[in-house]
Design a protein around this motif. Structure first.
Motif, PDB file in Angstrom:
ATOM      1  N   LEU A  73      48.299  62.251 -67.533  1.00 46.53           N
ATOM      2  CA  LEU A  73      48.170  62.776 -66.175  1.00 46.53           C
ATOM      3  C   LEU A  73      49.510  62.992 -65.472  1.00 46.53           C
ATOM      4  CD1 LEU A  73      45.168  60.551 -65.011  1.00 46.53           C
ATOM      5  CD2 LEU A  73      45.096  62.941 -65.750  1.00 46.53           C
ATOM      6  N   VAL A  74      50.612  62.890 -66.207  1.00 46.60           N
ATOM      7  CA  VAL A  74      51.940  63.035 -65.603  1.00 46.60           C
ATOM      8  C   VAL A  74      52.564  64.346 -66.061  1.00 46.60           C
ATOM      9  CG1 VAL A  74      54.243  62.024 -65.385  1.00 46.60           C
ATOM     10  CG2 VAL A  74      52.235  60.534 -65.503  1.00 46.60           C
ATOM     11  N   ASP A  75      53.039  65.142 -65.102  1.00 49.77           N
ATOM     12  CA  ASP A  75      53.685  66.419 -65.410  1.00 49.77           C
ATOM     13  C   ASP A  75      55.201  66.291 -65.502  1.00 49.77           C
ATOM     14  OD1 ASP A  75      51.285  67.942 -65.377  1.00 49.77           O
ATOM     15  OD2 ASP A  75      51.325  67.932 -63.198  1.00 49.77           O
ATOM     16  N   GLU A  76      55.777  65.434 -64.654  1.00 49.11           N
ATOM     17  CA  GLU A  76      57.226  65.270 -64.681  1.00 49.11           C
ATOM     18  C   GLU A  76      57.597  63.858 -64.250  1.00 49.11           C
ATOM     19  OE1 GLU A  76      59.328  66.942 -60.831  1.00 49.11           O
ATOM     20  OE2 GLU A  76      57.977  68.477 -61.621  1.00 49.11           O
ATOM     21  N   VAL A  77      58.772  63.443 -64.685  1.00 45.58           N
ATOM     22  CA  VAL A  77      59.293  62.118 -64.362  1.00 45.58           C
ATOM     23  C   VAL A  77      60.664  62.301 -63.723  1.00 45.58           C
ATOM     24  CG1 VAL A  77      60.031  59.884 -65.260  1.00 45.58           C
ATOM     25  CG2 VAL A  77      58.050  61.041 -66.276  1.00 45.58           C
ATOM     26  N   CYS A  78      60.795  61.853 -62.478  1.00 44.11           N
ATOM     27  CA  CYS A  78      62.080  61.873 -61.781  1.00 44.11           C
ATOM     28  C   CYS A  78      62.609  60.441 -61.791  1.00 44.11           C
ATOM     29  CB  CYS A  78      61.917  62.390 -60.359  1.00 44.11           C
ATOM     30  SG  CYS A  78      61.391  64.122 -60.281  1.00 44.11           S
ATOM     31  N   LEU A  79      63.616  60.207 -62.600  1.00 43.98           N
ATOM     32  CA  LEU A  79      64.108  58.853 -62.834  1.00 43.98           C
ATOM     33  C   LEU A  79      65.558  58.732 -62.389  1.00 43.98           C
ATOM     34  CD1 LEU A  79      63.846  56.006 -64.088  1.00 43.98           C
ATOM     35  CD2 LEU A  79      64.545  57.028 -66.273  1.00 43.98           C
ATOM     36  N   THR A  80      65.803  57.814 -61.467  1.00 45.59           N
ATOM     37  CA  THR A  80      67.166  57.456 -61.100  1.00 45.59           C
ATOM     38  C   THR A  80      67.602  56.288 -61.970  1.00 45.59           C
ATOM     39  OG1 THR A  80      66.967  58.176 -58.794  1.00 45.59           O
ATOM     40  CG2 THR A  80      68.642  56.525 -59.282  1.00 45.59           C
ATOM     41  N   PHE A 110      70.638  60.991 -61.794  1.00 41.48           N
ATOM     42  CA  PHE A 110      69.359  61.435 -61.238  1.00 41.48           C
ATOM     43  C   PHE A 110      68.775  62.445 -62.216  1.00 41.48           C
ATOM     44  CE2 PHE A 110      72.424  60.605 -57.806  1.00 41.48           C
ATOM     45  CZ  PHE A 110      71.826  59.478 -57.244  1.00 41.48           C
ATOM     46  N   CYS A 111      67.771  62.008 -62.972  1.00 47.12           N
ATOM     47  CA  CYS A 111      67.240  62.799 -64.081  1.00 47.12           C
ATOM     48  C   CYS A 111      65.846  63.322 -63.745  1.00 47.12           C
ATOM     49  CB  CYS A 111      67.152  61.952 -65.350  1.00 47.12           C
ATOM     50  SG  CYS A 111      68.708  61.157 -65.820  1.00 47.12           S
ATOM     51  N   ARG A 112      65.634  64.584 -64.033  1.00 44.23           N
ATOM     52  CA  ARG A 112      64.300  65.171 -63.905  1.00 44.23           C
ATOM     53  C   ARG A 112      63.838  65.574 -65.300  1.00 44.23           C
ATOM     54  NH1 ARG A 112      62.121  70.808 -62.560  1.00 44.23           N
ATOM     55  NH2 ARG A 112      60.051  70.416 -61.679  1.00 44.23           N
ATOM     56  N   TYR A 113      62.769  64.938 -65.758  1.00 45.97           N
ATOM     57  CA  TYR A 113      62.197  65.223 -67.066  1.00 45.97           C
ATOM     58  C   TYR A 113      60.853  65.920 -66.893  1.00 45.97           C
ATOM     59  CZ  TYR A 113      65.462  61.747 -69.039  1.00 45.97           C
ATOM     60  OH  TYR A 113      66.576  61.041 -69.420  1.00 45.97           O
ATOM     61  N   LEU A 114      60.582  66.892 -67.735  1.00 41.47           N
ATOM     62  CA  LEU A 114      59.270  67.516 -67.796  1.00 41.47           C
ATOM     63  C   LEU A 114      58.521  66.943 -68.992  1.00 41.47           C
ATOM     64  CD1 LEU A 114      60.246  71.235 -67.078  1.00 41.47           C
ATOM     65  CD2 LEU A 114      59.640  69.427 -65.445  1.00 41.47           C
ATOM     66  N   VAL A 115      57.246  66.670 -68.800  1.00 39.44           N
ATOM     67  CA  VAL A 115      56.440  66.126 -69.889  1.00 39.44           C
ATOM     68  C   VAL A 115      56.027  67.270 -70.801  1.00 39.44           C
ATOM     69  CG1 VAL A 115      54.333  64.884 -70.489  1.00 39.44           C
ATOM     70  CG2 VAL A 115      55.631  64.238 -68.445  1.00 39.44           C
ATOM     71  N   SER A 116      56.374  67.155 -72.073  1.00 41.58           N
ATOM     72  CA  SER A 116      56.084  68.224 -73.038  1.00 41.58           C
ATOM     73  C   SER A 116      54.590  68.275 -73.344  1.00 41.58           C
ATOM     74  CB  SER A 116      56.864  67.992 -74.329  1.00 41.58           C
ATOM     75  OG  SER A 116      58.251  67.977 -74.068  1.00 41.58           O
TER      76      SER A 116
END
Length: 219
Positions: free
Chosen positions: A165-172, A213-219
């Motif tokens: 259910l996760v589209d993207e992860v914004c991880l500091t 500050f990382c923005r990841y998209l869930v593949s």
């Protein structure tokens, strides 16, 4: 999903995330909230962090109103047991103009706790004994929540990722080492290994004062 973690993966210092952050992280935090329609958070995080009604700056409020959106995102607390204090600031100090927070719970939640929270929150039953997060997000989508921001904690993060259910992860990533990762639920994900590792694609990364500050998209 928006989270802050130390280099070794801890998400809290002395039980709270504030010890990991900095000015840049707080700007990212406000920016993520500024684009969210709903903020999804577990009851344990609400208690530990002392949550209050989400606020946004005047310019963000103006942009949201111009786009036909609510001035501030609405909080959605996930709690099957309803172990929440109705006199906590989140409920007792809510501005009159703000809608009450939503509390997603289960049909089998204790009736006395339900009765205590009903005057200060909108209770939504999603499942008989465990909160059905897929069903909850469908309910939020039905009321126009196009962007739902999850702020943890680790149990909720794990459940959302396990359910896809996760589209993207914004991880500091905070330039700190904390130790004790995995104890007391202080890592990004709690619980057993995911059914399948979730593959992430790095979309962008910014840096300031040693923070990433990382923005990841869930593949």
């Amino acid at each position: 999903m928006g989270m802050v973690a130390s280099v070794d993966g801890a998400t809290a210092v002395n039980g709270r995330s504030g010890g990991l952050g900095g000015p840049g992280d707080r700007r990212v935090f406000r920016a993520l909230r500024g684009v969210a329609d709903m903020i999804l958070v577990g009851a344990g995080t609400v208690r530990a962090e002392g949550y209050r009604s989400p606020r946004t700056s005047d310019d963000v409020v103006a942009r949201r109103l111009a786009a036909g959106r609510a001035p501030c995102p609405r909080l959605v607390v996930v709690s099957g047991s309803l172990d929440l204090n109705p006199e906590a600031p989140l409920f007792a100090d809510r501005p009159d103009e703000d809608p009450p927070p939503v509390v997603a719970t289960v049909a089998s939640a204790p009736p006395d706790r339900r009765a205590a929270l009903e005057p200060v929150a909108e209770l939504v039953a999603c499942g008989p004994n465990r909160v059905d997060l897929t069903g909850l997000l469908a309910v939020l989508d039905d009321v126009g929540a196009g962007v739902v921001l999850c702020e943890g904690g680790p149990d909720l993060n794990h459940q959302l990722l396990a359910a896809g259910l996760v589209d993207e992860v914004c991880l500091t990533i905070s330039p700190r080492l904390v130790g004790g990762v995995g104890g007391d639920g202080r890592s990004l994900l709690a619980g057993a290994s995911l059914p399948m590792p979730t593959r992430l694609r790095l979309d962008r990364v910014l840096t300031e004062d040693g923070f990433l500050f990382c923005r990841y998209l869930v593949s």
